[in-house]
Write an enzyme that holds these catalytic residues in place. Structure first.
Site, PDB file in Angstrom:
ATOM      1  N   HIS A 224      -1.792 -35.914 -21.052  1.00 15.43           N
ATOM      2  CA  HIS A 224      -1.504 -35.080 -22.221  1.00 15.43           C
ATOM      3  C   HIS A 224      -2.468 -35.357 -23.359  1.00 15.43           C
ATOM      4  O   HIS A 224      -3.197 -34.462 -23.772  1.00 15.43           O
ATOM      5  CB  HIS A 224      -0.056 -35.313 -22.662  1.00 15.43           C
ATOM      6  CG  HIS A 224       0.423 -34.398 -23.758  1.00 15.43           C
ATOM      7  ND1 HIS A 224      -0.225 -33.247 -24.134  1.00 15.43           N
ATOM      8  CD2 HIS A 224       1.531 -34.475 -24.563  1.00 15.43           C
ATOM      9  CE1 HIS A 224       0.439 -32.663 -25.116  1.00 15.43           C
ATOM     10  NE2 HIS A 224       1.502 -33.381 -25.393  1.00 15.43           N
ATOM     11  N   HIS A 264      -7.705 -25.878 -18.882  1.00 16.02           N
ATOM     12  CA  HIS A 264      -6.486 -26.000 -19.671  1.00 16.02           C
ATOM     13  C   HIS A 264      -5.350 -25.330 -18.920  1.00 16.02           C
ATOM     14  O   HIS A 264      -5.553 -24.346 -18.205  1.00 16.02           O
ATOM     15  CB  HIS A 264      -6.678 -25.343 -21.046  1.00 16.02           C
ATOM     16  CG  HIS A 264      -5.626 -25.718 -22.040  1.00 16.02           C
ATOM     17  ND1 HIS A 264      -4.393 -25.088 -22.097  1.00 16.02           N
ATOM     18  CD2 HIS A 264      -5.604 -26.664 -23.007  1.00 16.02           C
ATOM     19  CE1 HIS A 264      -3.683 -25.622 -23.063  1.00 16.02           C
ATOM     20  NE2 HIS A 264      -4.380 -26.574 -23.630  1.00 16.02           N
ATOM     21  N   ASP A 320     -10.492 -30.665 -26.515  1.00 21.06           N
ATOM     22  CA  ASP A 320     -10.905 -32.061 -26.381  1.00 21.06           C
ATOM     23  C   ASP A 320     -12.408 -32.201 -26.163  1.00 21.06           C
ATOM     24  O   ASP A 320     -12.995 -33.227 -26.515  1.00 21.06           O
ATOM     25  CB  ASP A 320     -10.166 -32.722 -25.217  1.00 21.06           C
ATOM     26  CG  ASP A 320      -8.670 -32.739 -25.426  1.00 21.06           C
ATOM     27  OD1 ASP A 320      -8.245 -33.209 -26.490  1.00 21.06           O
ATOM     28  OD2 ASP A 320      -7.936 -32.283 -24.538  1.00 21.06           O
TER      29      ASP A 320
END
Length: 383
Positions: A224, A264, A320
């Site tokens: 996560h 994702h 990210d």
């Protein structure tokens, strides 16, 4: 009642929310009707918190009162600092230190006996937690480096104050703006694992300290919250190799390696948050004169987005991929990246808990039993 099994609750609707909306095919993220790029570029993180908690953007007067309220709650008790010092001595992981620090805050809560169904009291408690998280993180990082924690500076923004308490220096305008935008981009993202965890706890009417501590715990898992750390560690590996980035990524992918920061669960195209952080990485690179992190990320993205090089369709950069490089350029320690994610997301956790409790129903799913049947107990002396 359906007996269809949905591992990971894939595609299962469990609640309605007016907080955030994601269109994974269009690469769109919306908070309460506002596009994320509009908010990130034109509203501060404090304004976004107000929006999530109250449903509307604040007026100047409301924002001043709200920001002053956050500033007044930033200090943490000496008992929390002492515990953080002990954790630093034990070389505890920053996310674990944050989890302990958030849980400890309840010991000095000025409204400990508030009715658990009093949502205004819960909002006040949540605001205190959100205000104190930067102080916890700044104190912990300095303590583990053998330095004294710094007191919060109420003259600084939420983002600027964190960078100051971490580094001891006033951030540049570009650094403060970049970090403020990063906080906004991470503030909410639907019913992800940590948000759902906080909601499940909140559905029992446990206090918000329990809910938000649970959110921190869920976010600490590598599936996560840890991808941005993986990204910068991968880029550092590239840097240390001395290879051309195109040759390096070609070699890695041909060996079957997946590059972190790509793909994702929701987005099938480039994450809109990645686009915004990519632009801020360009600003930071221009200000510092250090362009290699931008060069590396750009080269890898160029290579991987050529259709023949994609490991599978629907893979694109997520938030990210660029946040790791942005935080590194800001001088933030690598193992603080996930705690920063928690700092940003805590406001979203609180918003979802409060929203769900407005029409609360205890969250209690079923599991399908697949174990043994019709067994009888053999006396212990015969086993």
């Amino acid at each position: 009642m359906s007996d269809q099994l949905k591992k990971g609750l894939e595609g299962v609707l469990v609640a309605e929310s007016s907080l955030s909306y994601i269109d994974g095919d269009a690469g769109k993220l919306v908070y309460r009707g506002y596009d994320i790029e509009d908010l990130a570029r034109n509203a501060s993180f404090e304004e976004v918190l107000y929006l999530l908690w109250n449903g509307e953007l604040p007026t100047e007067e409301q924002l001043a009162e709200f920001s002053d309220g956050l500033s007044e709650e930033q200090a943490i008790d000496q008992s929390v600092i002492d515990t953080l010092a002990a954790l630093a001595e034990a070389d505890e992981r920053p996310m674990a230190a944050l989890r302990t620090g958030v849980s400890m805050l309840s010991a000095t809560e000025p409204e400990p006996d508030a009715d658990p169904e009093d949502l205004d009291a819960a909002r006040r408690k949540g605001r205190r937690i959100v205000a104190k998280i930067p102080t916890i993180l700044g104190a912990y990082d300095r303590l583990r480096r053998g330095e004294e924690p710094l007191d919060p500076d109420p003259s600084l923004s939420y983002a600027g104050n964190f960078l100051y308490m971490l580094t001891g220096e006033q951030p540049t305008d570009v650094a403060e703006e970049t970090f403020d935008m990063a906080l906004t981009l991470h503030a909410d993202h639907g019913l992800n694992a940590s948000t759902f965890t906080a909601m499940v706890i909140g559905s029992t009417y446990a206090d918000v300290y329990s809910s938000l501590t649970g959110g921190v715990g869920a976010l600490s898992g590598p599936l996560h919250g840890g991808a941005n750390q993986d990204v910068i560690e991968t880029l550092l590996e590239l840097d240390e190799s001395g290879q051309d980035p195109l040759e390096w990524v070609k070699e890695q992918t041909e060996q079957g390696r997946r590059i972190p920061g790509w793909g994702h669960r929701v987005y099938n195209v480039k994450d809109p948050r990645a686009r915004i952080l990519q632009a801020k990485l360009e600003d930071l690179s221009e200000e510092s004169g250090e362009t290699k992190w931008l060069d590396y990320t750009s080269a890898i993205e160029t290579y991987l987005t050529e259709e023949k090089n994609l490991p599978e369709k629907g893979i694109a950069p997520n938030v990210d991929y660029y946040s790791g490089a942005v935080y590194y350029q800001l001088g933030i320690p690598i193992d603080m990246y996930t705690p920063i994610f928690a700092m940003a997301r805590c406001g979203g956790w609180l918003a979802h808990v409060l929203e769900y409790q407005e029409d609360n129903r205890l969250i209690r799913p079923r599991g399908r039993y697949v174990g043994a049947e019709d067994r009888t107990v053999t006396p212990i002396d015969e086993r």
